[in-house]
Design an enzyme around this catalytic site. Sequence first.
Site, short mmCIF file in Angstrom:
data_model
loop_
_atom_site.label_atom_id
_atom_site.label_comp_id
_atom_site.label_asym_id
_atom_site.label_seq_id
_atom_site.Cartn_x
_atom_site.Cartn_y
_atom_site.Cartn_z
N ILE A 13 0.82 -1.20 0.00
CA ILE A 13 0.00 0.00 0.00
C ILE A 13 0.86 1.26 0.00
O ILE A 13 0.53 2.26 -0.62
CB ILE A 13 -0.93 0.02 1.25
CG1 ILE A 13 -1.79 -1.22 1.31
CG2 ILE A 13 -1.76 1.28 1.33
CD1 ILE A 13 -2.74 -1.38 0.15
N ARG A 36 -5.07 -8.59 7.01
CA ARG A 36 -4.12 -8.15 8.02
C ARG A 36 -3.37 -6.94 7.46
O ARG A 36 -2.75 -7.02 6.40
CB ARG A 36 -3.11 -9.24 8.38
CG ARG A 36 -3.73 -10.52 8.91
CD ARG A 36 -4.31 -10.31 10.30
NE ARG A 36 -4.79 -11.55 10.87
CZ ARG A 36 -6.06 -11.77 11.19
NH1 ARG A 36 -6.98 -10.84 10.99
NH2 ARG A 36 -6.42 -12.92 11.74
N GLU A 37 -3.46 -5.81 8.17
CA GLU A 37 -2.69 -4.61 7.80
C GLU A 37 -1.36 -4.70 8.54
O GLU A 37 -1.33 -4.80 9.76
CB GLU A 37 -3.45 -3.35 8.21
CG GLU A 37 -4.76 -3.21 7.47
CD GLU A 37 -5.63 -2.07 8.00
OE1 GLU A 37 -5.30 -1.49 9.06
OE2 GLU A 37 -6.63 -1.76 7.34
N ARG A 63 8.71 13.58 20.14
CA ARG A 63 8.25 12.48 19.30
C ARG A 63 6.90 12.86 18.70
O ARG A 63 5.89 12.92 19.38
CB ARG A 63 8.12 11.19 20.13
CG ARG A 63 9.44 10.67 20.63
CD ARG A 63 10.36 10.29 19.49
NE ARG A 63 11.42 9.41 19.93
CZ ARG A 63 12.30 8.86 19.12
NH1 ARG A 63 12.24 9.11 17.83
NH2 ARG A 63 13.23 8.07 19.58
N ALA A 75 18.70 5.50 21.15
CA ALA A 75 18.20 4.44 20.26
C ALA A 75 18.21 4.92 18.82
O ALA A 75 18.30 6.12 18.54
CB ALA A 75 16.78 4.06 20.67
N GLU A 91 24.73 4.51 17.76
CA GLU A 91 23.72 5.36 18.39
C GLU A 91 24.18 5.90 19.75
O GLU A 91 23.88 7.04 20.10
CB GLU A 91 22.39 4.61 18.54
CG GLU A 91 21.69 4.36 17.23
CD GLU A 91 21.28 5.62 16.48
OE1 GLU A 91 21.02 6.66 17.12
OE2 GLU A 91 21.23 5.58 15.24
N GLU A 95 24.26 10.00 19.95
CA GLU A 95 23.28 10.71 20.76
C GLU A 95 23.82 11.21 22.09
O GLU A 95 23.30 12.18 22.64
CB GLU A 95 22.04 9.84 20.98
CG GLU A 95 21.27 9.62 19.70
CD GLU A 95 19.92 8.95 19.91
OE1 GLU A 95 19.54 8.69 21.07
OE2 GLU A 95 19.25 8.69 18.90
N PRO A 113 3.54 -6.86 17.86
CA PRO A 113 3.36 -7.89 16.84
C PRO A 113 1.95 -7.98 16.26
O PRO A 113 1.75 -8.71 15.29
CB PRO A 113 3.74 -9.19 17.56
CG PRO A 113 3.53 -8.89 19.00
CD PRO A 113 3.82 -7.43 19.17
N GLY A 114 1.02 -7.21 16.78
CA GLY A 114 -0.33 -7.21 16.22
C GLY A 114 -0.41 -6.50 14.88
O GLY A 114 -1.33 -6.75 14.10
N GLU A 118 8.44 -5.18 13.40
CA GLU A 118 9.59 -4.54 14.02
C GLU A 118 10.12 -5.36 15.21
O GLU A 118 9.35 -5.78 16.07
CB GLU A 118 9.22 -3.14 14.52
CG GLU A 118 10.38 -2.43 15.20
CD GLU A 118 9.99 -1.10 15.80
OE1 GLU A 118 10.82 -0.19 15.77
OE2 GLU A 118 8.85 -0.97 16.32
N GLU A 139 17.74 15.56 13.98
CA GLU A 139 17.65 15.01 15.33
C GLU A 139 18.02 16.10 16.35
O GLU A 139 19.08 16.71 16.25
CB GLU A 139 18.62 13.82 15.43
CG GLU A 139 18.41 12.92 16.58
CD GLU A 139 19.25 11.65 16.43
OE1 GLU A 139 18.75 10.62 16.89
OE2 GLU A 139 20.37 11.68 15.89
N GLU A 142 18.48 16.27 24.03
CA GLU A 142 19.23 16.72 25.18
C GLU A 142 19.53 15.50 26.03
O GLU A 142 18.66 14.63 26.17
CB GLU A 142 18.42 17.69 26.04
CG GLU A 142 18.28 19.07 25.48
CD GLU A 142 17.52 19.98 26.44
OE1 GLU A 142 17.47 21.18 26.15
OE2 GLU A 142 16.98 19.51 27.46
#
Length: 177
Positions: A13, A36-37, A63, A75, A91, A95, A113-114, A118, A139, A142
């Site tokens: 999609i 399932r999407e 975020r 991360a 990372e 950071e 997982p639904g 990832e 990015e 602090e």
Amino acid sequence: MDFKERTIKSEKIFSGKIINVRVDTVELPNGNTSTREIVEHPGGVGIIPITENREVIMVRQFRKPVDEICLEIPAGKLNYGEDPYECGVRELEEETGYKAKNIQSLGHFYSTPGFTNEILHIYMATGLYKGEVKLDEDEFVETETIPLDELVDMVMNGEIRDAKSIIAILKASQLMK
């Protein structure tokens, strides 16, 4: 009962810079069909850097998906085919400006997982020494140093809501006892 679903059809999609989205038509264990999407994601790495004094170098950043500033462990997103350990090393320095003499795996987990594939890998870094901050151009973070025991309290009272950070803080606190 065999719970496995068989993919009958898969339709892409959306293809983006970070995620792809597809819709799969599947045959259910009872023979019926459903959709399932699925959000495809290359995965990520979080690393909890702990000083000699049991303090953790955390990052604060905005975020957009949750529209707030979050307190998190350092991360980043894995590049396709990238080794999670190497991503964690990168990372940490990017950071926080620190490198580590010791980096230990705390495991990996599925974020949600639904609807996504990832996988997040978590590491603990100790034996910290100065490196160089190298933030990505988009990015803005602090750093803040907080005692590990205080972070556990912050997790338990709901001040920290980021899953990778919660898992890393709780696992590290058990290992550091």
